[in-house]
Design an enzyme around this catalytic site. Structure first.
Site, mmCIF file in Angstrom:
data_model
loop_
_atom_site.group_PDB
_atom_site.id
_atom_site.type_symbol
_atom_site.label_atom_id
_atom_site.label_comp_id
_atom_site.label_asym_id
_atom_site.label_seq_id
_atom_site.Cartn_x
_atom_site.Cartn_y
_atom_site.Cartn_z
ATOM 1 C CE LYS A 270 -0.310 -73.649 40.896
ATOM 2 N NZ LYS A 270 0.305 -73.159 41.877
ATOM 3 C CG ASP B 279 4.069 -67.405 48.297
ATOM 4 O OD1 ASP B 279 3.670 -66.926 49.184
ATOM 5 O OD2 ASP B 279 3.036 -68.359 47.595
ATOM 6 C CE LYS C 266 -0.980 -75.276 50.052
ATOM 7 N NZ LYS C 266 0.309 -74.824 50.224
ATOM 8 C CB SER D 66 -2.253 -69.104 42.633
ATOM 9 O OG SER D 66 -1.069 -70.656 43.614
#
Ligand SMILES: *[C@@H]1O[C@H](CO)[C@@H](O)[C@H](O)[C@H]1NC(C)=O
Ligand SMILES: *[C@@H]1O[C@H](CO)[C@@H](O)[C@H](O)[C@H]1NC(C)=O
Ligand SMILES: *[C@@H]1O[C@H](CO)[C@@H](O)[C@H](O)[C@H]1NC(C)=O
Ligand SMILES: *[C@@H]1O[C@H](CO)[C@@H](O)[C@H](O)[C@H]1NC(C)=O
Ligand SMILES: *[C@@H]1O[C@H](CO)[C@@H](O)[C@H](O)[C@H]1NC(C)=O
Ligand SMILES: *[C@@H]1O[C@H](CO)[C@@H](O)[C@H](O)[C@H]1NC(C)=O
Ligand SMILES: *[C@@H]1O[C@H](CO)[C@@H](O)[C@H](O)[C@H]1NC(C)=O
Ligand SMILES: *[C@@H]1O[C@H](CO)[C@@H](O)[C@H](O)[C@H]1NC(C)=O
Ligand SMILES: *[C@@H]1O[C@H](CO)[C@@H](O)[C@H](O)[C@H]1NC(C)=O
Ligand SMILES: *[C@@H]1O[C@H](CO)[C@@H](O)[C@H](O)[C@H]1NC(C)=O
Length: 874
Positions: A533, A637, A512, A516
Site C-alpha cells: 500500500k 470500515d 486498486k 487510504s
C-alpha cells in the site's frame, strides 16, 4: 592410473590446506593470558580435570567446552556433565568468581554439573555479557538472587531441577530479552509475580513442580510475620495473574504441579495466539476454563488434568487452526454433553468428569471416557453420584437416558442464569471501577491521536497493548520520518526493495486506488507475494491513517486478520505498508467470477456454503476485535472490500486505517462524560462522528455484508447511507421471522439452494435484519452473531428446551419488557448461544415495534403479538 594419481594429489593438497588453516587459526585466536589464568582459577575452584582443560594447551583451541571469538576472548563455556577430580569431589562448591575476568562470556552451561550452594550474587552483578545461563540439575540451593536481574542481555535462563527456595524475585522481570525461563522442579514458593507479564519476548515459561501458590506462602509460617508483609506488588486474588496475558509470544506455558488454586482470568489467553503447549496438570484450578483456550490456532498439547474446572464444552468447531495432538481433561468436573470441539483433538482423555449423554461419533474412537455419566461406555459413575452432581449445579441429569427425565420445572436453570447475570453485573461494575482507576492510561487511541500535544504518563519503549503509544514516538515529523516505535514491526524494507517488488509501482501491478492509499501487487526477492500500500502523505488530508494501521498491527495479530509483512517508512512523504497477498483478493472480486466452462455464459458465483463460510469468518474476525481485544477495537470500515479471502476462501480482515478503540468502551453516556472529565486530555476531543466508533456500528455494516451475500448485489455495503436506506426498505419486507418463502424474492438468482439451504439463507437474513436495527443498542453483539452463524438452523428451528426457558422469562417479566431482559442476557457470557439467539429475537421484535423499516402498518401490529410466538420458533 592417472585417476589414482589425481586423487592422491587432491588428498595431499587437502591435508596441506587443513594444516595451513589450523596454523592460521592458532595465530588469530589463541586466548589472552588474562583469560587463560582466569580459566585456570575456575578449573581449580570447581575441581575440573586436567584432561578436559590441560594447562599446557590453549583454551581457545583444545579445551573441552570452551569457545572463543576471533580475538581470543572466551565466549562460551560448557562444563555440562563434566567429571571432577578426586580432590574436587571432596568439597564441591559453587565458586565461579573468576568468571568475572571473562569480559566477552555469552554462554555458561553447567547443566548436570554439581554446584551445591546458592547462586553467587556476583554472577548477576558482573557477567553482564551473558546471554545463556543453563544451571539445570546442578544441586543449587538457596534463593534466586534479586541481583540476577543485572544480566540484562539474558535470553535463556534454566534453573530447573535444583533445590531453590523462596519467591520468584520481582526484579527478574527486568530481563526484558528473556525468551526461555525454566524454574521447574525446585521449591520456589509464593505467588507468580504479575510482572512476569512484562517479559514480552518470552516464548517458553516452565514453572512446574514448585510450591507456587495463590495465597501467602505457607513457608512464612507464623502469623506475626504477616503484618510485616508488603503485598503491594502481589495479586492475591488470582492464581495466575491476569497480567500474564501480555505474554504474546508465549508458545509453552507449564505451571503443572503447583499449589495454585482459584480460577484462571477469563482473558488469560486472549493475546497468546502462539501458544502450543499448555500444561496445567494438578494445580487445583477451579471454576470455568477460559473459552479462548479452545480456539488457539497453534495448540498442540492441552493438559488440564487434575484440576476442578467445571463447565460445559463449547459446541463449536474451530474453523481454523490445526488438529491438536493431545487433550487431557481427566479428573476435573466438566459436565454436559460431549461437544463438537472434541473433534479438534487426536488423543482425548476425559476420565473422571461428569459428562452425560450419548457419545457422538466425532469423539475419537480410543478416547478415554471412564468414570463419567455417559450413556454407553463401561465403568461410568453411579446414578446417585451423577444426579447429585447435576442437581448441585442446578441442572437435571439425563439418568443415562434410561427413564424419561423427571418433569422438572425450568426454575433452577433460570435461577442459575439469574445468578450468572448477577455475577456478570458485579463483574461488570468491578470492571468499570478498574477502568475508572486505569483511565489515564487507557484512553482510546483515536482520541489520543487528535491530541498530539497531550502528554503521556506511560514509560517509553514498552507498550503492553492497552495504552496509547507515547505520542512523541509516533510523530514522524519530529523524527525525520521514522517512527521509532514500529522498528520491530514486521520487516523494514528499503524503498528500492519495494520498488523492485512492484515493478516500480507500474500500472500493471496496480490492484486498486483506495481511499487510504493505492494498492499494488508485488513479489519480494524471496518469492513471497505481497500487496504494497502506497500512501502519499501530500495527497492525504491527514497522516493519521497509516499510523493507525501500524499501531493496530503492532498490537494485534489473529488468524482472521490479514498478515502484516512489513513497511518502509524512511521516505517522508511516501509511506509503504506491506501485507501478505490474498489469493482470492476480496469479497467483491470473488463473489462473481469468470468460469472457464463454455457451457454456460461463463459467469459463476460463489456457492451458498462458501458464502456462509465467508460470513462466519468475517464475523469471527470482528468478534475478535470487539471482544478479545481490550479495550475493544472498532473496525469502522466494514465493507465487502475489507473482507480479504485467501486461497481457501478463509476470511482475513483488512483495511485497518480507520480502526480505533471503541469510544468510551461503549458505556452509557453519563459514565462516559464522567470518565472524560477524569482524563483531562480527552475533554475537548469530539470525534468527527462518534456513532461510527462503536462496535454496534461495525455490526450494522456487517448486516449490509450479509445482505450482499444473500442478494448477490455487489455494492450494498459500500454505497452511501441514503441509497442504502432505500435498498433496505425494499429488502426488509421479504425477511419474515415466520416464513422462509419470501426470502426467495430477494435471493441471488445465480444461487442454487435446496430446502435445507434455504433455511440457512433465511437464518442469515434474520441475523442481517437484527444487525441492521436502527437502534444501535438493539443490535446483537458480534460474538452472538458468530454463534448464530455457526448454527444457523438454530435461529429458525424449534428447540423445545430453549423455548421453554424463553417462555418462562417472557411470562415472568411480561413480553413488553423482554427486550430489556434479553438485553441483560446479552451481558451473560455463560450461556452465549441462548443469549445470542434471544437477543436476535429481541432485535426482530424491536424492529417490528419501531415499525419504520417494514413500512407496512397492517403487518406491524400483528408482528408485535407474534413475536411472542416466535420465541417458540427458536
Ligand atoms: C576484535 O578486536 C577488534 C579490535 O579491538 C574489534 O574491532 C573487533 O570488533 C573484535 N572482534 C570481536 C569478534 O569481538
Ligand atoms: C547445556 O548442555 C546440555 C548437554 O549436557 C544440553 O543438553 C543443553 O541444551 C545445553 N544448554 C544450552 C542452553 O545450550
Ligand atoms: C556440552 O558438553 C557436553 C559434554 O561434553 C556435550 O554433550 C554437549 O553437547 C555440549 N553442549 C553444547 C551446547 O555444546
Ligand atoms: C548485586 O549485589 C552486590 C552485593 O550485594 C552489589 O554490590 C551489586 O551492586 C549488586 N548488583 C546489582 C546489579 O544489583
Ligand atoms: C535432576 O538432578 C539430579 C541431580 O541433582 C539428577 O540425578 C536427575 O537425573 C535430574 N533429573 C532430571 C529429570 O533431569
Ligand atoms: C535485546 O535484544 C535486542 C534485539 O535482539 C537488542 O537490540 C538489545 O540490545 C537487547 N537488550 C539488551 C539489554 O541486551
Ligand atoms: C517443564 O518442566 C518439567 C520438570 O522439569 C519437565 O518435566 C517438562 O518436560 C517441562 N515441560 C516443557 C514443555 O518444557
Ligand atoms: C492424563 O493425565 C492423567 C493424570 O495427570 C494421567 O494419569 C493420564 O495418563 C493422562 N492421559 C493421557 C492420555 O496422557
Ligand atoms: C452440537 O451441535 C451439533 C450440530 O450442530 C448438534 O447435533 C448437537 O446436538 C449439539 N450438541 C449439543 C451438546 O448441544
Ligand atoms: C488414538 O487414535 C489416534 C488415531 O486415530 C492415534 O493417533 C492415537 O495414538 C491413539 N491414541 C491412543 C492412546 O491409542
Amino acid at each position: 592410473m592417472t585417476d589414482q594419481k589425481k586423487t592422491i594429489l587432491q588428498l595431499f593438497f587437502f591435508f596441506l590446506l587443513l594444516l595451513l588453516e589450523s596454523t592460521l587459526e592458532q595465530q588469530t585466536s589463541s586466548s589472552s593470558p588474562v583469560e587463560k589464568s582466569a580459566l585456570l582459577v575456575l578449573r581449580s575452584s570447581l575441581g575440573l580435570r586436567g584432561r578436559d582443560w590441560p594447562v599446557k594447551g590453549d583454551p581457545c583451541l583444545n579445551w573441552n567446552g570452551v569457545r572463543c571469538d576471533q580475538n581470543g576472548s572466551v565466549t562460551h563455556i560448557n562444563i555440562s556433565r563434566f567429571r571432577r577430580t578426586r580432590v574436587g569431589n571432596q568439597n564441591p562448591q559453587f565458586s565461579v568468581d573468576s568468571l568475572v575476568s571473562l569480559t566477552r562470556l555469552a554462554s555458561f552451561n553447567a547443566s548436570r554439573f554439581s554446584l551445591p550452594g546458592p547462586i553467587p550474587v556476583l554472577l548477576g552483578s558482573s557477567l553482564l555479557t551473558l546471554r545463556v545461563l543453563d544451571l539445570s540439575s546442578c544441586s543449587i540451593t538457596g534463593t534466586i538472587p534479586a541481583n540476577l536481574s543485572g544480566l540484562s542481555r539474558l535470553t535463556f535462563l534454566d534453573l530447573s531441577n535444583n533445590s531453590i527456595q523462596g519467591n520468584i524475585p520481582l526484579s527478574l522481570t527486568s530481563l526484558q530479552n528473556l525468551s526461555f525461563l525454566d524454574l521447574s522442579s525446585n521449591s520456589v514458593d509464593g505467588l507468580i509475580p504479575a510482572s512476569i507479564g512484562a517479559l514480552s519476548k518470552l516464548q517458553r515459561l516452565n514453572l512446574s513442580h514448585n510450591a507456587l501458590s495463590s495465597s501467602i506462602p505457607p513457608s512464612l509460617g507464623d502469623m506475626s510475620a504477616l503484618v510485616e508483609l508488603d503485598l503491594s506488588f502481589n495479586d492475591l486474588s488470582g492464581s495466575v495473574p491476569s497480567e500474564l496475558k501480555e505474554l504474546r509470544n508465549l508458545q509453552t506455558l507449564v505451571v503443572a504441579g503447583n499449589r495454585l488454586s482459584g480460577s484462571l482470568p477469563t482473558d488469560l489467553f486472549s493475546f497468546m495466539s502462539k501458544l502450543q503447549i499448555v500444561d496445567f496438570r494438578g494445580c487445583g484450578f477451579t471454576a470455568v476454563l477460559p473459552s479462548t483456550l479452545w480456539s488457539l490456532p497453534d495448540l498442540k498439547i492441552l493438559d488440564l488434568s487434575g484440576n476442578q474446572f467445571s463447565n460445559e464444552l463449547p459446541n463449536t468447531t474451530v474453523s481454523f487452526g490445526s488438529t491438536v495432538s493431545l487433550l487431557n481433561m481427566s479428573e476435573n468436573m466438566f459436565y454436559g454433553n460431549l461437544a463438537l470441539i472434541l473433534r479438534r483433538f487426536r488423543v482425548v482423555d476425559l476420565t473422571r468428569n461428569y459428562f452425560q449423554g450419548k457419545v457422538p461419533d466425532f469423539v475419537p474412537i480410543n478416547a478415554s471416557l471412564s468414570n463419567n455419566c455417559l450413556q454407553g461406555p463401561t465403568s461410568q459413575r453411579g446414578l446417585s453420584d451423577c444426579s447429585s452432581f447435576y442437581s448441585s449445579k442446578g441442572l437435571s441429569f439425563d439418568n443415562f437416558g434410561q427413564q424419561p427425565a423427571q418433569e422438572k420445572k425450568p426454575e433452577s436453570p433460570w435461577l442459575s442464569h439469574r445468578i450468572k447475570v448477577i455475577i456478570a453485573a458485579v463483574g461488570g461494575s468491578i470492571l468499570v471501577m478498574l477502568v475508572l482507576i486505569l483511565l489515564p492510561i487507557t484512553v482510546n487511541f483515536c482520541v489520543r491521536r487528535r491530541n498530539r500535544s497531550s502528554t503521556s504518563t506511560r514509560p517509553r519503549g514498552r507498550h503492553n497493548g492497552v495504552g496509547p503509544l507515547p505520542p512523541d514516538e509516533t510523530l514522524p515529523s519530529e523524527r525525520g520520518g521514522v517512527s521509532v516505535n514500529y522498528a520491530s514491526l514486521g520487516t523494514s524494507f528499503t524503498y528500492q526493495q519495494l520498488l523492485n517488488a512492484t515493478k516500480e509501482f507500474g500500472d500493471a501491478n496496480l490492484i486498486k486506488k483506495g481511499r487510504s492509499g493505492d494498492l499494488f501487487k508485488g513479489v519480494l526477492e524471496t518469492g513471497v507475494q505481497v500487496v504494497v500500500k502506497r500512501i502519499n502523505l501530500e495527497l492525504m488530508k491527514s497522516n493519521e491513517a497509516y499510523l493507525t494501521e501500524l499501531d493496530f498491527f503492532s498490537r494485534f495479530a489473529h488468524p482472521r486478520v490479514v498478515p502484516f509483512v512489513g513497511k518502509c517508512l524512511k521516505n517522508t512523504t511516501q509511506k509503504l505498508l506491506v501485507y501478505k497477498y490474498m489469493m482470492n483478493r476480496d469479497l467483491p472480486s470473488s463473489l462473481f467470477y469468470k468460469s472457464s466452462s463454455l457451457v454456460d455464459d461463463g459467469l459463476k458465483s460463489l456457492d451458498w456454503i462458501t458464502r456462509l463460510k465467508i460470513a462466519l469468518g468475517a464475523a469471527e474476525g470482528l468478534s475478535y476485535l470487539h471482544h478479545d481485544c481490550s479495550p475493544s477495537i472498532v473496525h469502522r470500515d466494514v465493507q465487502a472490500s475489507s473482507i480479504l479471502l485467501d486461497d481457501k476462501f478463509e476470511v482475513r480482515l483488512g483495511s485497518f486505517s480507520k480502526a480505533c478503540h471503541q469510544e468510551n468502551n461503549g458505556r452509557p453516556k453519563k459514565i462516559a462524560r464522567l470518565l472524560s472529565r477524569l482524563s483531562q486530555s480527552s475533554q475537548e476531543s469530539v470525534p468527527d462522528s462518534p456513532a461510527t466508533a462503536t462496535c454496534a456500528y461495525d455490526v450494522y455494516c456487517f448486516g449490509k455484508i450479509l445482505l450482499e451475500l444473500i442478494t448477490g448485489k455487489i455494492g450494498i455495503s459500500s454505497c452511501e447511507e441514503p441509497q442504502f436506506k432505500k435498498i433496505l426498505t425494499e429488502i426488509i419486507p421479504h425477511i419474515s421471522s415466520q416464513d422462509k418463502e419470501p426470502i426467495t424474492n430477494i435471493l441471488d438468482q445465480s444461487l442454487l439452494v435446496d430446502e435445507d439451504l434455504l433455511e440457512e439463507v433465511w437464518a442469515m437474513a434474520i441475523v442481517a435484519r437484527s444487525c441492521l436495527n436502527p437502534k444501535p443498542t438493539r443490535r446483537p453483539l458480534m460474538r452472538h452473531v458468530v454463534q448464530a452463524l455457526e448454527n444457523p438452523l438454530r435461529v429458525v428451528r424449534e428447540d423445545s428446551s430453549e423455548s421453554e426457558r424463553f417462555r418462562t422469562i417472557g411470562s415472568s417479566r411480561g413480553s413488553s419488557s423482554s427486550g430489556r431482559v434479553f438485553g441483560s442476557w446479552r451481558q451473560s457470557i455463560s450461556d452465549p448461544v441462548a443469549a445470542g439467539t434471544s437477543s436476535l429475537l429481541s432485535q426482530a421484535e424491536g424492529l417490528a415495534r419501531s415499525g419504520g423499516m417494514t413500512g407496512s402498518s397492517t403487518r406491524g401490529s400483528s408482528r408485535g403479538a407474534s413475536s411472542r410466538r416466535s420465541m417458540k420458533d427458536v
